[in-house]
Every structure is written in structure tokens, then in C-alpha cells.
Design a protein around this motif. Structure first.
Motif, PDB file in Angstrom:
ATOM      1  N   GLY A 143      38.031  40.148  26.732  1.00  0.00           N
ATOM      2  CA  GLY A 143      37.615  38.904  26.670  1.00  0.00           C
ATOM      3  C   GLY A 143      36.953  38.548  28.305  1.00  0.00           C
ATOM      4  O   GLY A 143      37.261  39.094  29.726  1.00  0.00           O
ATOM      5  N   VAL A 144      35.893  37.146  28.080  1.00  0.00           N
ATOM      6  CA  VAL A 144      34.808  36.232  29.223  1.00  0.00           C
ATOM      7  C   VAL A 144      35.829  35.537  28.941  1.00  0.00           C
ATOM      8  O   VAL A 144      35.775  34.722  28.429  1.00  0.00           O
ATOM      9  CB  VAL A 144      33.990  36.534  29.405  1.00  0.00           C
ATOM     10  CG1 VAL A 144      33.502  35.890  29.588  1.00  0.00           C
ATOM     11  CG2 VAL A 144      33.201  38.361  28.414  1.00  0.00           C
ATOM     12  N   GLN A 193      41.303  30.493  39.596  1.00  0.00           N
ATOM     13  CA  GLN A 193      41.032  29.875  38.118  1.00  0.00           C
ATOM     14  C   GLN A 193      41.201  30.353  36.754  1.00  0.00           C
ATOM     15  O   GLN A 193      41.729  29.782  35.968  1.00  0.00           O
ATOM     16  CB  GLN A 193      39.777  27.914  37.936  1.00  0.00           C
ATOM     17  CG  GLN A 193      40.459  27.194  39.301  1.00  0.00           C
ATOM     18  CD  GLN A 193      40.003  26.418  39.208  1.00  0.00           C
ATOM     19  OE1 GLN A 193      38.945  25.907  40.202  1.00  0.00           O
ATOM     20  NE2 GLN A 193      40.015  25.351  38.644  1.00  0.00           N
ATOM     21  N   ALA A 194      40.383  31.951  36.999  1.00  0.00           N
ATOM     22  CA  ALA A 194      40.330  32.600  35.751  1.00  0.00           C
ATOM     23  C   ALA A 194      42.008  33.430  35.387  1.00  0.00           C
ATOM     24  O   ALA A 194      42.007  33.777  34.149  1.00  0.00           O
ATOM     25  CB  ALA A 194      39.227  33.271  35.892  1.00  0.00           C
ATOM     26  N   ARG A 195      42.570  33.279  36.312  1.00  0.00           N
ATOM     27  CA  ARG A 195      43.817  33.966  36.361  1.00  0.00           C
ATOM     28  C   ARG A 195      45.082  33.765  34.981  1.00  0.00           C
ATOM     29  O   ARG A 195      44.948  34.333  34.366  1.00  0.00           O
ATOM     30  CB  ARG A 195      44.656  33.533  37.472  1.00  0.00           C
ATOM     31  CG  ARG A 195      46.316  34.574  37.712  1.00  0.00           C
ATOM     32  CD  ARG A 195      46.611  34.719  38.707  1.00  0.00           C
ATOM     33  NE  ARG A 195      45.900  35.354  39.784  1.00  0.00           N
ATOM     34  CZ  ARG A 195      46.411  36.247  40.303  1.00  0.00           C
ATOM     35  NH1 ARG A 195      46.650  36.615  39.454  1.00  0.00           N
ATOM     36  NH2 ARG A 195      45.584  36.133  41.633  1.00  0.00           N
ATOM     37  N   GLY A 207      37.539  41.095  33.175  1.00  0.00           N
ATOM     38  CA  GLY A 207      37.006  40.442  35.564  1.00  0.00           C
ATOM     39  C   GLY A 207      35.623  41.340  35.165  1.00  0.00           C
ATOM     40  O   GLY A 207      35.095  42.439  34.747  1.00  0.00           O
ATOM     41  N   MET A 208      34.239  40.557  36.150  1.00  0.00           N
ATOM     42  CA  MET A 208      33.236  40.710  36.212  1.00  0.00           C
ATOM     43  C   MET A 208      33.543  40.331  37.963  1.00  0.00           C
ATOM     44  O   MET A 208      34.052  40.657  38.140  1.00  0.00           O
ATOM     45  CB  MET A 208      32.463  39.832  35.431  1.00  0.00           C
ATOM     46  CG  MET A 208      32.386  39.869  33.631  1.00  0.00           C
ATOM     47  SD  MET A 208      31.884  38.436  32.455  1.00  0.00           S
ATOM     48  CE  MET A 208      30.337  37.928  33.419  1.00  0.00           C
ATOM     49  N   SER A 209      31.697  40.727  38.126  1.00  0.00           N
ATOM     50  CA  SER A 209      31.445  40.846  39.162  1.00  0.00           C
ATOM     51  C   SER A 209      32.042  39.587  40.130  1.00  0.00           C
ATOM     52  O   SER A 209      32.304  39.971  41.332  1.00  0.00           O
ATOM     53  CB  SER A 209      29.873  40.691  40.054  1.00  0.00           C
ATOM     54  OG  SER A 209      29.370  41.836  39.541  1.00  0.00           O
ATOM     55  N   VAL A 257      37.261  47.376  34.013  1.00  0.00           N
ATOM     56  CA  VAL A 257      36.168  45.823  34.884  1.00  0.00           C
ATOM     57  C   VAL A 257      34.782  46.294  33.875  1.00  0.00           C
ATOM     58  O   VAL A 257      34.166  47.454  34.552  1.00  0.00           O
ATOM     59  CB  VAL A 257      36.383  45.632  36.184  1.00  0.00           C
ATOM     60  CG1 VAL A 257      37.576  45.638  36.608  1.00  0.00           C
ATOM     61  CG2 VAL A 257      36.402  46.763  36.680  1.00  0.00           C
ATOM     62  N   ARG A 258      33.847  45.521  33.851  1.00  0.00           N
ATOM     63  CA  ARG A 258      32.689  45.149  33.556  1.00  0.00           C
ATOM     64  C   ARG A 258      31.792  44.623  35.062  1.00  0.00           C
ATOM     65  O   ARG A 258      31.474  43.472  34.942  1.00  0.00           O
ATOM     66  CB  ARG A 258      32.529  44.157  31.911  1.00  0.00           C
ATOM     67  CG  ARG A 258      33.391  45.081  31.269  1.00  0.00           C
ATOM     68  CD  ARG A 258      32.703  44.200  29.604  1.00  0.00           C
ATOM     69  NE  ARG A 258      33.070  43.165  30.387  1.00  0.00           N
ATOM     70  CZ  ARG A 258      33.661  41.672  29.890  1.00  0.00           C
ATOM     71  NH1 ARG A 258      35.272  42.558  29.857  1.00  0.00           N
ATOM     72  NH2 ARG A 258      33.952  40.510  30.333  1.00  0.00           N
TER      73      ARG A 258
END
Ligand SMILES: *Cc1c(COP(=O)(O)O)cnc(C)c1O
Length: 252
Positions: A183-184, A193-195, A223-225, A239-240
Motif C-alpha cells: 500500500g501507498v 500523518q501517514a501512520r 513505506g518509501m524514502s 520497505v520500497r
């Protein structure tokens, strides 16, 4: 006596340094959550970056790489054929490219329909494969279901309340191996805030695991950079990361 001339120290390799820093941050985030860093797979997102950079990161120890376009993966394949890479497809996959993707990738992280699952299954089925496709690997293809975390987004992914139906259908396919969810979340300047989005994906995975059978869906790719530490705290097992390893991508 004259001192021997010392060889010039080679300039530090930026990519290897970036990798060391990311590995450290993964370890710290894992420790905060009481988790082991070995439980988190780093997928280096190499889209737009040339094969030499991928080789450099491979030599520094990375084994998982992610690309978001079938053509781009194909274009880089000859140059990297000698490397033992696990390739992840992380972008939206069109039905007419599914068979090619099944031959180029080890895991499709972005499955968003039963129809795509069926196309991938068919391409990996040695009995169904066209003779011209026989060179394709016929081992089971790993897949993740991509869940749409941001209802406002135009991006791909299945609605959370559809994931059970799609998961059940994909589990019935003999030549694909459903391993988890991807997921993104929406982009926020403050990753905190993405938590809630990451937490929601984990809860969905847990509910699906309970419904479909224990240990069925071990992978949680999130999870991204800019937000991977929060994702790890919320249970990410993959993680990507692109920009923080390779630097900024050229705008195309
Ligand atoms: C590009 C991309 C990434 C990597 O993004 P960075 O911000 O460069 O780390 C991760 N996941 C998906 C699905 C992507 O398309």
C-alpha cells in the motif's frame, strides 16, 4: 628517505554510503518497535536509474530491486542477467503486459484484480504456456495485493473491503503464491500523518490472515524514502526505497 607516494584514496561511493545510512535508520526504527532488522526486506526502487547504479548497489549487498514498468525492466535485463536479483514489479500492471511481466519479475507487488492474477497464473503454468514462452520460469510467482489506502487518489489498488474477495480468488490459483499486501498512503510533509494509513493496512492484513488461514500473508510492503520509519513502526516487513538510495529521479 623519501616517503612512498600513497595511492589516492578513491572517492567514497555515494550509493554505498546512502545504503549504510538507510540500513542504520531501518535498524533504529525496528529497535523502537521491538523488532529485528532482519525481519525487514529493503527493496531498492531502481526505476529511471541505469543498470550500472543497480550493479553498484548489488555489490554493496542489496538483492531486492523494484521497477514500475515492464519495458524498463526488460531494457535493463541483459545488462544484469548475471546478478542474483529478486525483481519486484511495483507499478500498475496492464492485462496485456501480464504475461511478459510474469517472465521478467519474481514478485508482482501490485496485483489489483482477479483478472491480473489469472493472467499471471496462466503465464506461469507450464501446461498452458505457448511453446514460445517455455523459457519463462515455471516456478510459482509471488504476488502481493495492492490496497488503495487513499480513496482520493487516482492510483491503482483494490478497495480495502474488496481485498478479501480478491485474496480468496487468488489463493485458488495454482501457479501464483499470495504473500501479502502492498500500500501507498497519501503524501504528507510530516510522515507521522501517514501512520493511521499504515496501521490500517496492517490491521487489514491481520484480518485477512485470520480469515484465509494463519501464516498465509506474511508480507506487508509499505513505506518509501520519506516515511519508511513510521511504516516499520507499524509493522512493515518490506520497505520500497528509491530516492534515499539513488538520489532524485530525472523528471520525465
Ligand atoms: C517510486 C516508488 C517508490 C519509491 O519512492 P521513493 O520516494 O523514491 O523512495 C516506492 N513505491 C512505489 C509504488 C513507487 O512507485
Amino acid at each position: 628517505m623519501r616517503a612512498k607516494i600513497r595511492p589516492v584514496t578513491p572517492a567514497p561511493r555515494q550509493i554505498a554510503e546512502n545504503l549504510a545510512r538507510i540500513r542504520e535508520r531501518i535498524a533504529v526504527a525496528a529497535a523502537r518497535a521491538g523488532r529485528r532488522p532482519e525481519g525487514i526486506t529493503l527493496v531498492a526502487v531502481s526505476k529511471t536509474h541505469p543498470a550500472e547504479k543497480i550493479r553498484e548497489l548489488y555489490e554493496a549487498g542489496v538483492r531486492h530491486f523494484g521497477e514500475n514498468r515492464v519495458q524498463e525492466r526488460e531494457a535493463k535485463s541483459a545488462q544484469l542477467a548475471d546478478l542474483d536479483i529478486t525483481w519486484h514489479m511495483i507499478g500498475h500492471l496492464q492485462k496485456n503486459k501480464a504475461a511478459r511481466a510474469a517472465g521478467l519479475f519474481d514478485v508482482i507487488d501490485s496485483v489489483d484484480s482477479v483478472a491480473i492474477g489469472e493472467k499471471l497464473n496462466q503465464a506461469r503454468n507450464p501446461l498452458a504456456a505457448e511453446p514460445s514462452n517455455r523459457s519463462f520460469s515455471t516456478s510459482r510467482l509471488g504476488v502481493l495485493i495492492e490496497v488503495k489506502l487513499d480513496p482520493e487518489s487516482a492510483k491503482s489498488g483494490v478497495a480495502p473491503d474488496e481485498s478479501q474477495r480478491i485474496g480468496e480468488a487468488i489463493l485458488r490459483l495454482a501457479c501464483v503464491d499470495l504473500r501479502g499486501l502492498m500500500g501507498v498512503p497519501p503524501y504528507f510533509d510530516d510522515p507521522e500523518q501517514a501512520r493511521p494509513y499504515f496501521r490500517r493496512l496492517r490491521e487489514l492484513r491481520d484480518a485477512l490472515t485470520a480469515h484465509l488461514g494463519a501464516s498465509r500473508l506474511p508480507v506487508l510492503s509499505m513505506g518509501m524514502s520519506h516515511d519508511f520509519e513510521v511504516a516499520i513502526e507499524e509493522g512493515a516487513t518490506q520497505v520500497r526505497i528509491g530516492t534515499a538510495l539513488f538520489g532524485e529521479r530525472q523528471k520525465t
